[in-house]
Design an enzyme around this catalytic site. Structure first.
Site, PDB file in Angstrom:
ATOM      1  N   LYS A 111       0.815  -1.220   0.000  1.00  0.00           N
ATOM      2  CA  LYS A 111       0.000   0.000   0.000  1.00  0.00           C
ATOM      3  C   LYS A 111       0.844   1.263   0.000  1.00  0.00           C
ATOM      4  O   LYS A 111       0.458   2.268  -0.590  1.00  0.00           O
ATOM      5  CB  LYS A 111      -0.928   0.009   1.211  1.00  0.00           C
ATOM      6  CG  LYS A 111      -2.044  -1.002   1.094  1.00  0.00           C
ATOM      7  CD  LYS A 111      -3.186  -0.622   2.005  1.00  0.00           C
ATOM      8  CE  LYS A 111      -4.348  -1.568   1.781  1.00  0.00           C
ATOM      9  NZ  LYS A 111      -5.414  -1.372   2.771  1.00  0.00           N
ATOM     10  N   LYS A 193      -9.280 -11.697  -7.238  1.00  0.00           N
ATOM     11  CA  LYS A 193     -10.388 -11.825  -6.306  1.00  0.00           C
ATOM     12  C   LYS A 193     -11.368 -10.671  -6.462  1.00  0.00           C
ATOM     13  O   LYS A 193     -10.959  -9.546  -6.720  1.00  0.00           O
ATOM     14  CB  LYS A 193      -9.822 -11.783  -4.872  1.00  0.00           C
ATOM     15  CG  LYS A 193     -10.242 -12.938  -4.011  1.00  0.00           C
ATOM     16  CD  LYS A 193      -9.483 -12.965  -2.698  1.00  0.00           C
ATOM     17  CE  LYS A 193      -9.958 -11.897  -1.735  1.00  0.00           C
ATOM     18  NZ  LYS A 193      -9.337 -11.995  -0.394  1.00  0.00           N
ATOM     19  N   LYS A 196     -13.801  -5.089  -2.921  1.00  0.00           N
ATOM     20  CA  LYS A 196     -14.491  -3.800  -2.952  1.00  0.00           C
ATOM     21  C   LYS A 196     -13.595  -2.670  -3.416  1.00  0.00           C
ATOM     22  O   LYS A 196     -14.074  -1.639  -3.844  1.00  0.00           O
ATOM     23  CB  LYS A 196     -15.110  -3.486  -1.595  1.00  0.00           C
ATOM     24  CG  LYS A 196     -14.148  -3.431  -0.420  1.00  0.00           C
ATOM     25  CD  LYS A 196     -14.963  -3.192   0.852  1.00  0.00           C
ATOM     26  CE  LYS A 196     -14.134  -2.904   2.076  1.00  0.00           C
ATOM     27  NZ  LYS A 196     -13.526  -3.962   2.781  1.00  0.00           N
TER      28      LYS A 196
END
Ligand code: TRP
Length: 333
Positions: A111, A193, A196
Site C-alpha cells: 500500500k 479476487k 471492494k
C-alpha cells in the site's frame, strides 16, 4: 468455546465476496459461538479518505450486517471507535512492537509502495492497531483470508512477547482459515479476487446494487470462446467463477451445476436470477434499517457497551503490567 473476532473495514461498499466469505458464515455461527463483528473505522483512516463518506459507509455497513443477521439481538456488533480502549491499547502495544516488524508487513509495502514520504504514519502502525483489536477482546481465533494472516501472526507474536516480558496479560490469538465457501473472482478479470477496492466496478457485485445492475454486470462477465460450460478454474476461470457464484447462491456444487447448461447465455441468466434472489431479503431488510438509522445506532450502542467492560479490564491489566502508576481510588469532584 473459542472467542472469535471479525473486522470489516469501511473503505468501500460490501460485495458478494464479503457476503459468502465473512458475513454469511458469521450470521450462521452467531448462535453457537462467541463471535464479535467490528466495523474498523479507525483503520479506514490509514489511507486518504473522505470524512462524510466514512461516516455514511460505517452506518451502511452496520445496517447491512444487521440485515444479514450479524449482531441482531446479540450485542456483538460494534464500531471500533466507539470503544476508545482500542486506541489506548494501541499505544501500549506500540511499545511492544518494533519499527522493523511493522515495516516488513507485506500489506504495508504494497500500500505504501514508493510513496513513503506521503504515506500516513498510521498505515505503518496499522497492524499494531489490529493487534489491539484482537487482544483487547481476549480473542482466541481470528477468521481471516490469506492477505490478513500475517497481521494476525504479528498479533500472536506480540501477545506472546508481552506476556513473557511483563507477565500473563493477553489471550494468545490464532488465525483460522475459514472453510472457503466459495472463491469468488472479479467478473471482468476472473484471475483476481472480487474486492471492494478493485479499480473497475464492472466486475464487482455490490450487495446493494439494484437487480438490474447485478444482472447487467453478470451478463457482461468475461467468459471464453470455447462455448462449453465446464468447471475448470485453471483453463476456464470466467465460466468457473459464474458456476462458483451460482453454487454459493443455491448451496450447490459447481461441477454438478455445470451439466445443467449447454451454453453461456442460460448460465448467465441463471446466475443473475440466483444472485438477485439471494440478495433480495438482505436488500429489503437493509432498506428498512436504512430508513430507521436510530435502530442501527441503538444496536451499535448496545454492542459497544457490551464490549467495554472486558475492554476496560484488558487495558487495566496491560497498564499495570507495563508499570504505569495505578490509582485505584474512585475519581473525586
Ligand atoms: N485488517 C483487516 C482487513 O483489512 C480488518 C481488521 C482490523 C480486522 N482489525 C481486525 C480483522 C481485527 C480481524 C480482526 O480486512
Amino acid at each position: 468455546m473459542p472467542r472469535q473476532l471479525t473486522g470489516f473495514k469501511p473503505t468501500g461498499p460490501l460485495q458478494l465476496g464479503n457476503y459468502f466469505g465473512a458475513i454469511a458464515p458469521l450470521a450462521r455461527r452467531r448462535r453457537d459461538a462467541d463471535t464479535t463483528a467490528m466495523i474498523v473505522d479507525l483503520h479506514a483512516l490509514t489511507v486518504e479518505h473522505d470524512p462524510a463518506g466514512l461516516r455514511r459507509r460505517t452506518l451502511e455497513i452496520a445496517a447491512l450486517l444487521l440485515a444479514a443477521g450479524v449482531g441482531e439481538d446479540t450485542d456483538r456488533l460494534l464500531v471500533q471507535s466507539h470503544v476508545p480502549e482500542h486506541t489506548e491499547l494501541h499505544y501500549l502495544l506500540e511499545s511492544a512492537a518494533s519499527y522493523g516488524e511493522a515495516h516488513r508487513m507485506i500489506q504495508f509495502k504494497q500500500k505504501a509502495g514508493s510513496a513513503r514520504e506521503r504515506t500516513r504514519l498510521s498505515l505503518l502502525t496499522y497492524p499494531v492497531l489490529m493487534a489491539a483489536d484482537i487482544l483487547l477482546h481476549d480473542t482466541d481465533e481470528v477468521p481471516v483470508g490469506a492477505d490478513q494472516s500475517q497481521h494476525v501472526e504479528l498479533a500472536r507474536r506480540m501477545a506472546y512477547r508481552f506476556n513473557r516480558r511483563y507477565g500473563d496479560t493477553f489471550t494468545i490469538p490464532a488465525p483460522v482459515n475459514p472453510p472457503v465457501a466459495a472463491r469468488i473472482m472479479d467478473l471482468a478479470d476472473p484471475n483476481r479476487k472480487m474486492d471492494k477496492t478493485n479499480q473497475s466496478e464492472a466486475g464487482v457485485l455490490y450487495l446493494l446494487d439494484p437487480p438490474g445492475v447485478l444482472r447487467r454486470k453478470i451478463n457482461r462477465a468475461t467468459t471464453d470462446s470455447d462455448g462449453e460450460v465446464r468447471y475448470d478454474p485453471e483453463r476456464k476461470p470466467g465460466v468457473s467463477n459464474l458456476l462458483e457464484i451460482l453454487a454459493a447462491c443455491v448451496d450447490g456444487d459447481p461441477r454438478r451445476l455445470a451439466s445443467q447448461f449447454d451454453s453461456y447465455a442460460p448460465l448467465k441468466q441463471a446466475v443473475g436470477d440466483a444472485v438477485v434472489d439471494r440478495l433480495a431479503p438482505l436488500q429489503r431488510r437493509h432498506a428498512e434499517l436504512a430508513a430507521r438509522p436510530e435502530k442501527v445506532l441503538a444496536a451499535l450502542r448496545a454492542g459497544a457497551s457490551h464490549a467495554r467492560q472486558r475492554a476496560a479490564d484488558t487495558v487495566a491489566r496491560a497498564r499495570s503490567a507495563v508499570g504505569l502508576l495505578i490509582d485505584d481510588a474512585p475519581p473525586t469532584g
